[in-house]
Design an enzyme around this catalytic site. Structure first.
Site, PDB file in Angstrom:
ATOM      1  N   TRP A  99       0.835  -1.202   0.000  1.00 12.72           N
ATOM      2  CA  TRP A  99       0.000   0.000   0.000  1.00 12.72           C
ATOM      3  C   TRP A  99       0.868   1.249   0.000  1.00 12.72           C
ATOM      4  O   TRP A  99       0.558   2.232  -0.679  1.00 12.72           O
ATOM      5  CB  TRP A  99      -0.969  -0.001   1.175  1.00 12.72           C
ATOM      6  CG  TRP A  99      -1.921  -1.155   1.129  1.00 12.72           C
ATOM      7  CD1 TRP A  99      -2.031  -2.155   2.042  1.00 12.72           C
ATOM      8  CD2 TRP A  99      -2.888  -1.455   0.096  1.00 12.72           C
ATOM      9  NE1 TRP A  99      -3.012  -3.044   1.647  1.00 12.72           N
ATOM     10  CE2 TRP A  99      -3.544  -2.639   0.462  1.00 12.72           C
ATOM     11  CE3 TRP A  99      -3.255  -0.824  -1.092  1.00 12.72           C
ATOM     12  CZ2 TRP A  99      -4.552  -3.217  -0.317  1.00 12.72           C
ATOM     13  CZ3 TRP A  99      -4.251  -1.388  -1.875  1.00 12.72           C
ATOM     14  CH2 TRP A  99      -4.886  -2.575  -1.486  1.00 12.72           C
ATOM     15  N   ASP A 166      -1.853   6.814   6.189  1.00 15.36           N
ATOM     16  CA  ASP A 166      -2.880   5.879   5.728  1.00 15.36           C
ATOM     17  C   ASP A 166      -3.169   4.966   6.920  1.00 15.36           C
ATOM     18  O   ASP A 166      -2.338   4.149   7.297  1.00 15.36           O
ATOM     19  CB  ASP A 166      -2.337   5.080   4.537  1.00 15.36           C
ATOM     20  CG  ASP A 166      -3.299   3.978   4.086  1.00 15.36           C
ATOM     21  OD1 ASP A 166      -4.379   3.815   4.688  1.00 15.36           O
ATOM     22  OD2 ASP A 166      -2.943   3.270   3.112  1.00 15.36           O
ATOM     23  N   LYS A 190     -12.196  -2.001   6.598  1.00 18.05           N
ATOM     24  CA  LYS A 190     -11.400  -2.915   7.419  1.00 18.05           C
ATOM     25  C   LYS A 190     -11.979  -2.990   8.828  1.00 18.05           C
ATOM     26  O   LYS A 190     -12.300  -4.051   9.310  1.00 18.05           O
ATOM     27  CB  LYS A 190      -9.931  -2.463   7.477  1.00 18.05           C
ATOM     28  CG  LYS A 190      -9.298  -2.247   6.104  1.00 18.05           C
ATOM     29  CD  LYS A 190      -8.985  -3.552   5.395  1.00 18.05           C
ATOM     30  CE  LYS A 190      -8.744  -3.408   3.892  1.00 18.05           C
ATOM     31  NZ  LYS A 190      -7.787  -2.433   3.452  1.00 18.05           N
TER      32      LYS A 190
HETATM   33  C1  PLP Z   1      -7.115  -1.997   2.074  1.00 16.12           C
HETATM   34  C2  PLP Z   1      -6.087  -0.942   2.156  1.00 16.12           C
HETATM   35  C3  PLP Z   1      -5.964   0.062   1.168  1.00 16.12           C
HETATM   36  C4  PLP Z   1      -6.831   0.096  -0.063  1.00 16.12           C
HETATM   37  O1  PLP Z   1      -8.093   0.498   0.250  1.00 16.12           O
HETATM   38  P1  PLP Z   1      -9.222   0.716  -0.867  1.00 16.12           P
HETATM   39  O2  PLP Z   1     -10.307   1.349  -0.057  1.00 16.12           O
HETATM   40  O3  PLP Z   1      -9.563  -0.626  -1.412  1.00 16.12           O
HETATM   41  O4  PLP Z   1      -8.683   1.619  -1.910  1.00 16.12           O
HETATM   42  C5  PLP Z   1      -5.003   1.030   1.355  1.00 16.12           C
HETATM   43  N1  PLP Z   1      -4.197   1.028   2.430  1.00 16.12           N
HETATM   44  C6  PLP Z   1      -4.273   0.073   3.381  1.00 16.12           C
HETATM   45  C7  PLP Z   1      -3.356   0.117   4.551  1.00 16.12           C
HETATM   46  C8  PLP Z   1      -5.232  -0.941   3.270  1.00 16.12           C
HETATM   47  O5  PLP Z   1      -5.313  -1.890   4.222  1.00 16.12           O
END
Ligand code: PLP
Length: 355
Positions: A99, A166, A190
């Site tokens: 990511w 993030d 998540k």
């Molecule tokens: C799942 C995830 C993403 C991607 O998320 P989307 O909403 O599918 O774009 C980005 N960063 C992390 C840390 C993730 O776990």
């Protein structure tokens, strides 16, 4: 048979969140209409948005001078929206996994990107230490929880530049000192809500600094000014987020979420370390409390498939590791129960006794 959901995302939500959200699908607030068929500008929906934003601020103790917005596009859109709004010349990124790498790739569309450190050479099995953050960058970007590899930065870093994180897979799992960040973002699927909404907490005084023309929809100011109602927001995902936020508050807030995460993590990692069939995959000090990764010990490698079958027969769902790590990954977000973790530990112990 009872199922124990260890999916990495979308993932387990509290049962009452699902039930309360389902009720609104059939009859929203006694209106006789579904939440799916009303205007986001209807007077009944505004309180949903207002309460969700207020609860984000309350639960994370967000200081004055920050705005909360709910957008579509997932965390992946933030990989480009963040640099579009904040990158003037140069930005620093800590490369801790897939990511983080995707975020870096998008930032390169807007300026120079410096990788301050990387653990790519060791399949991202640790969080790099001892690196220096350059002071001539517009911001440092980190990924607090690396969903795929199972490493986590579970504290708020002190850095000499603006910090952007993030937090897709660990937001609301612990208290956060929001004042250390200029922007925090996360896809909700998540540990907050169903898929379809992204939560962004942004410091107001860093908006409008980038010297470029920002398309309206990509400009955070558009959404801050319109209270996430510039265009049609994802109303059902936002509603489900509201139900989870209420649930977190009822359960004792992010302090309680943190205590549970620590407890679940202790139980499962203790078993991984004790059980002669398994071993963890990441540096002990960087172990994630959200995504717990483990593999068969080398001498038992051929037991991987049999264990997967054994655990599946006992109701475990979603424990297959990401293809880049292999083995197993038990995702233990906020809604994961101690009972679920105990069931998985029991599986590991029974399987060990058989071999
Ligand atoms: C799942 C995830 C993403 C991607 O998320 P989307 O909403 O599918 O774009 C980005 N960063 C992390 C840390 C993730 O776990």
């Amino acid at each position: 048979m009872k199922k124990y959901n260890f999916n990495a995302g979308p993932s387990m939500l509290p049962r009452e969140v699902i039930e309360n959200t389902a009720k609104q699908m059939l009859d929203f607030n006694g209106s006789g209409l579904s939440l799916m068929e009303i205007s986001h500008r209807a007077k009944d929906f505004q309180p949903v948005m207002d309460e969700a934003m207020a609860l984000v601020k309350e639960l994370l103790d967000v200081p004055e001078g920050y705005s909360v917005i709910f957008l579509g596009g997932g965390a992946s859109l933030q990989f480009c929206q963040v640099p579009c709004n904040f990158l003037i010349k140069k930005a620093a990124y800590l490369n801790t996994g897939v990511w983080a790498k995707k975020a870096m790739k998008e930032a390169k569309h807007f300026g120079e990107v410096v990788e301050v450190a990387s653990s790519a050479e060791a399949t991202y099995s640790y969080i790099p230490k001892g690196w220096q953050c350059p002071t001539d960058v517009d911001y440092l970007h980190i990924t607090t929880n690396n969903t795929i590899y199972g490493t986590e930065i579970r504290k708020d870093l002190d850095v000499p530049v603006r910090l952007i994180a993030d937090m897709s897979s660990d937001i609301f799992s612990r208290p956060v000192d929001v004042s250390k960040y200029d922007c925090i973002y996360g896809g909700a699927q998540k540990n907050l809500a169903m898929a379809g909404v992204t939560i962004i907490i942004v410091k107001d005084d860093c908006l409008g600094r980038a010297p470029r023309e920002i398309p309206t929809m990509l400009d955070y100011r558009t959404h801050v000014e319109k209270g996430s109602m510039f265009n049609t927001p994802p109303v059902v995902p936002i509603y489900s987020a509201l139900e989870t936020l209420r649930w977190i508050k009822r359960e004792g807030g992010v302090e309680a979420m943190n205590r549970r995460a620590v407890e679940r993590g202790r139980m499962l990692y203790d078993e991984i370390d004790r059980n002669r069939l398994f071993r963890g995959t990441v540096a002990v000090e960087d172990r994630s409390l959200m995504n717990i990764c483990f593999v068969m010990n080398d001498e038992y490698a051929e037991l991987e498939k049999p264990f997967m079958e054994f655990a599946t027969e006992r109701g475990m769902v979603g424990i297959k590791g990401h293809r880049s790590v292999g083995g197993f990954r038990a995702s233990c977000y906020n809604a994961q129960t101690i009972e679920g973790v105990k069931a998985l530990v029991a599986c590991m112990q029974e399987f060990e006794a058989k071999h």
